[in-house]
Design an enzyme around this catalytic site. Structure first.
Site, PDB file in Angstrom:
ATOM      1  N   ASP A  62       0.810   9.443   5.926  1.00 25.64           N
ATOM      2  CA  ASP A  62       0.830   8.417   4.742  1.00 25.64           C
ATOM      3  C   ASP A  62      -0.084   7.178   4.737  1.00 25.64           C
ATOM      4  O   ASP A  62      -0.356   6.807   5.794  1.00 25.64           O
ATOM      5  CB  ASP A  62       2.319   7.913   4.763  1.00 25.64           C
ATOM      6  CG  ASP A  62       3.234   8.771   5.200  1.00 25.64           C
ATOM      7  OD1 ASP A  62       3.132  10.133   5.320  1.00 25.64           O
ATOM      8  OD2 ASP A  62       4.520   8.460   5.150  1.00 25.64           O
TER       9      ASP A  62
ATOM     10  N   GLN B  77      -0.762   5.950   8.771  1.00 22.26           N
ATOM     11  CA  GLN B  77      -0.023   6.601   9.812  1.00 22.26           C
ATOM     12  C   GLN B  77      -1.166   7.327  10.854  1.00 22.26           C
ATOM     13  O   GLN B  77      -1.692   8.230  10.208  1.00 22.26           O
ATOM     14  CB  GLN B  77       1.047   7.540   9.356  1.00 22.26           C
ATOM     15  CG  GLN B  77       2.273   6.853   8.771  1.00 22.26           C
ATOM     16  CD  GLN B  77       3.105   6.152   9.781  1.00 22.26           C
ATOM     17  OE1 GLN B  77       3.890   6.882  10.331  1.00 22.26           O
ATOM     18  NE2 GLN B  77       2.851   4.951   9.923  1.00 22.26           N
TER      19      GLN B  77
HETATM   20  C1  FRU Z   1       6.348  10.637   5.385  1.00 22.97           C
HETATM   21  C2  FRU Z   1       6.978  10.221   6.576  1.00 22.97           C
HETATM   22  C3  FRU Z   1       7.749   8.829   6.271  1.00 22.97           C
HETATM   23  C4  FRU Z   1       7.506   8.197   7.752  1.00 22.97           C
HETATM   24  C5  FRU Z   1       6.226   8.737   8.266  1.00 22.97           C
HETATM   25  C6  FRU Z   1       6.255   9.021   9.745  1.00 22.97           C
HETATM   26  O1  FRU Z   1       5.242  11.526   5.323  1.00 22.97           O
HETATM   27  O2  FRU Z   1       8.001  11.054   7.188  1.00 22.97           O
HETATM   28  O3  FRU Z   1       8.895   8.951   5.556  1.00 22.97           O
HETATM   29  O4  FRU Z   1       7.649   6.979   7.773  1.00 22.97           O
HETATM   30  O5  FRU Z   1       5.973  10.081   7.689  1.00 22.97           O
HETATM   31  O6  FRU Z   1       5.019   9.259  10.186  1.00 22.97           O
END
Ligand code: FRU
Length: 497
Positions: free
Chosen positions: A39, A55
Site C-alpha cells: 500500500d 509498506q
Molecule cells: C492492505 C493491508 C492493510 C495493512 C497492510 C499491511 O493491503 O492489508 O490493511 O495495513 O496491507 O501490509
C-alpha cells in the site's frame, strides 16, 4: 535516534541501490528501492513537496515485517528516494508498522499516523494480533515515534469492534481539529469505518461510525480515504473477499468509491452511489492528497493480493504504484485521468485521422512500450460493427488485448496470451456508456503495465503485463470497417537513457 533495525534496513537498501540499474525497473511506475512493497502510505503535501511512504519489506520480494519506505516528488512522475522512514522496532509496533497517512502540523513537523501491530499469546501456540494506532513526528526525513504510543487503543473501539482488525488510519485536518478514519471489522465480519478526532494528534476521541459495510461489499474494508470532491464526499475503501455483482464489482480484492453527502453535525456519511474505482486486476489500497493547486490526486498499489505469488522472472523488486491520477465528479460518478504532469515527458508525437480499420493492421509510427496513446473509434456512416480490438505488447507470439464490444457496450482487458506461466485471472470486462459505437480509449503503457482510461476517464482499468518489454508492436482490428483517430506520444525519461 535511529534504531538498529532501521539502520540495518537503510544500509541494506543503500547497498542494493549501488548495483541496481534503474533501467531494469518500470520507466514511470514507482517500485521500492529493492524488495517488496504494498500500500501507498502518507501520500501528502509537506513543505511544498509531495511525500509518499509505502509498506515495505526490503529484504525479499515477499511480504514481511512492515517498514515504511519513503520517496518524494514535485511532479508525481520523477521520485526521489529518501531513507526508510520507520522500522518495526518498538514495543507498540514490533510485528509491523502497517498502513497509515501523514499530515503537516502547524509547528512545521510532519505527523505520520500508522497501525502498530503487536501479538499476545492466546492459548497454546496461538498468537492474537493486536492492531492499534500510533504516531511519529519528523522533518521530512527523520521521524521519532511518540513514546506514549499507541494513541488510539482497543479501549477506543465500539463494543463489537475487533482489535485484531483495526488499522490504516487516514488523517486530515479541518480548522483546528484533526480527524482520522480507521478501518475496523465487526464481530459479524463486516467492515466499518470509524471516525476519531483530536486537537493535537496525540489525544484522540472516538466520534462515530462514519460508514458501515452492512455485509454488502465484501467483508473487512481496508485502507479508507475520505475527502470532499466537487461538492460531494467520497469514501474510498478496499474491501476484502468481494462477491461479484454484475460487471460493476468483481470477486476478490477490489477498491470501491462510495459517493454521497456528509453531515458535519452528526459526522455521518450519506451514501448515494457506489462504484468500482478501477475495473482491472491490479489496483488496491488507493490513497489521495490535495495538491497545491486544489486537484485531488490518487495513487494505488498496482497489484492484487490474490496474485502475489505470481512474480516476474528475475525482478529484484515486487509491487509497483499506479501513476497518480486526478479525480473529479461528473454525473454522480468519480472520474479519473493521469496526472497532467506526465505530458511533460511526451516526446515524439504522431497523429492519424480517419484511418479505416477492419483486418488486423498496424501503423508505421505506432509501436512501443512506453506510450501515452489515445484512440477514438467511430463507425463508418450507416454501418454497424460488433467489436474493435487493440493488441499491444505484441511480439507475434504473446500479446495483451483491449476489446470494445459495441453490441453489449462492454470493454474487455485481456492478458491471457501475454506469456505469463500462471493460470490466474487474466481477463476483466466492464460496462461503458458509449453512444452510437463511438468510444475513446486512452492507454498508458509502461514496461510491465497498462492503465486504460475510457471516455475521458469515466472508467479506468489497470493490469500488469508480463510480456518482455521488447514486445512492442501494436495492432488494430474490427469485425467490420470502423474509423479511428490516434494521438500517440512516446514517453521519455532521462533516468531510462
Ligand atoms: C492492505 C493491508 C492493510 C495493512 C497492510 C499491511 O493491503 O492489508 O490493511 O495495513 O496491507 O501490509
Amino acid at each position: 535516534m535511529t534504531s538498529e533495525l532501521l539502520e540495518k534496513a537503510r544500509k541494506y537498501e543503500e547497498s542494493c541501490l549501488e548495483y541496481i540499474d534503474d533501467k531494469d525497473r518500470p520507466a514511470y511506475h514507482l517500485t521500492g528501492g529493492v524488495g517488496w512493497i504494498n500500500d501507498p502510505n502518507g501520500f501528502s503535501l509537506y513543505k511544498g513537496e509531495y511525500h509518499l511512504f509505502f509498506q515495505y519489506h526490503p529484504y525479499s520480494i515477499k511480504w514481511g515485517p512492515m517498514h515504511w519506505g519513503h520517496v518524494k516528488t514535485e511532479d508525481f512522475v520523477r521520485w526521489e528516494r529518501l531513507p526508510i522512514a520507520m522500522a518495526p522496532d518498538s514495543p507498540f509496533d514490533g510485528k509491523g508498522c502497517f498502513s497509515g497517512s501523514a499530515v503537516e502540523m502547524p509547528d512545521g513537523r510532519q505527523m505520520l499516523m500508522y497501525t502498530g501491530v503487536t501479538e499476545v499469546a492466546s492459548g497454546a501456540n496461538i498468537n492474537l494480533q493486536i492492531q492499534q494506532q500510533c504516531v511519529a513526528f519528523g522533518d521530512g526525513t527523520e521521524y521519532t515515534k511518540y513514546e506514549g504510543n499507541p494513541v488510539i487503543t482497543s479501549d477506543d473501539l465500539p463494543s463489537d469492534g475487533m482489535v485484531t482488525d483495526f488499522r490504516d488510519p487516514k488523517v486530515w485536518k479541518e480548522g483546528d481539529t484533526y480527524y482520522c478514519a480507521v478501518s475496523n471489522n465487526s464481530s459479524e465480519d463486516s467492515g466499518v469505518i470509524l471516525l476519531y478526532e483530536s486537537r493535537d494528534g496525540i489525544h484522540w476521541k472516538y466520534v462515530t461510525v462514519l460508514e458501515a459495510n452492512r455485509g454488502q461489499y465484501g467483508r473487512m474494508w481496508e485502507c479508507p480515504d475520505f475527502f470532499e470532491l466537487d461538492g460531494k464526499h467520497v469514501l474510498i475503501v478496499s474491501p476484502m473477499k468481494m462477491r461479484p455483482a454484475g460487471l460493476e464489482f468483481h470477486a476478490g480484492y477490489g477498491t470501491i468509491a462510495l459517493i454521497g453527502g456528509y453531515d458535519p453535525e452528526t459526522h455521518k456519511f450519506i451514501r448515494e452511489n457506489v462504484q468500482s474505482v478501477d475495473y482491472g486486476i491490479d489496483f488496491y489500497a488507493a490513497q489521495t492528497l490535495e495538491a497545491k493547486d486544489g486537484r485531488r490526486i490518487m495513487i494505488a498499489w498496482m497489484q492484487n493480493w490474490t496474485t502475489i505469488q505470481c512474480e516476474f522472472e528475475d525482478h529484484f523488486y515486487f509491487g509497483q504504484m499506479t501513476l497518480p491520477r486526478e479525480l473529479w465528479i461528473e454525473n454522480g460518478r468519480m472520474y479519473q485521468r493521469p496526472v497532467r504532469e506526465l505530458e511533460n515527458y511526451r516526446s515524439a508525437g504522431t497523429v492519424y485521422r480517419n484511418i479505416f480499420v477492419h483486418e488486423e493492421m498496424s501503423l508505421p509510427q505506432v509501436r512501443g512500450r512506453c506510450l501515452d496513446m489515445t484512440v477514438r473509434v467511430k463507425p463508418v456512416s450507416g454501418k454497424k460493427y460488433s467489436w474493435f480490438r487493440i493488441n499491444f505488447a505484441d511480439d507475434g507470439e504473446y500479446y495483451t488485448s483491449i476489446i470494445y464490444d459495441a453490441s453489449s457496450n462492454h470493454v474487455r482487458l485481456d492478458r491471457s496470451r501475454c506469456g505469463f506461466p500462471y493460470d490466474i485471472v487474466n481477463v476483466r470486462e466492464f460496462p461503458v456508456s458509449c453512444c452510437d459505437g463511438e468510444i475513446e480509449l486512452r492507454i498508458l503503457l509502461d514496461r510491465y503495465s497498462v492503465e486504460l482510461f475510457v471516455n475521458g476517464g469515466e472508467q479506468a482499468a489497470t493490469m500488469l503485463v508480463y510480456t518482455d518489454p521488447s514486445a512492442d508492436s501494436v495492432t488494430f482490428a474490427a469485425d467490420s470497417e470502423v474509423l479511428i483517430d490516434i494521438e500517440k506520444f512516446d514517453l521519455e525519461f532521462e533516468w531510462m537513457k
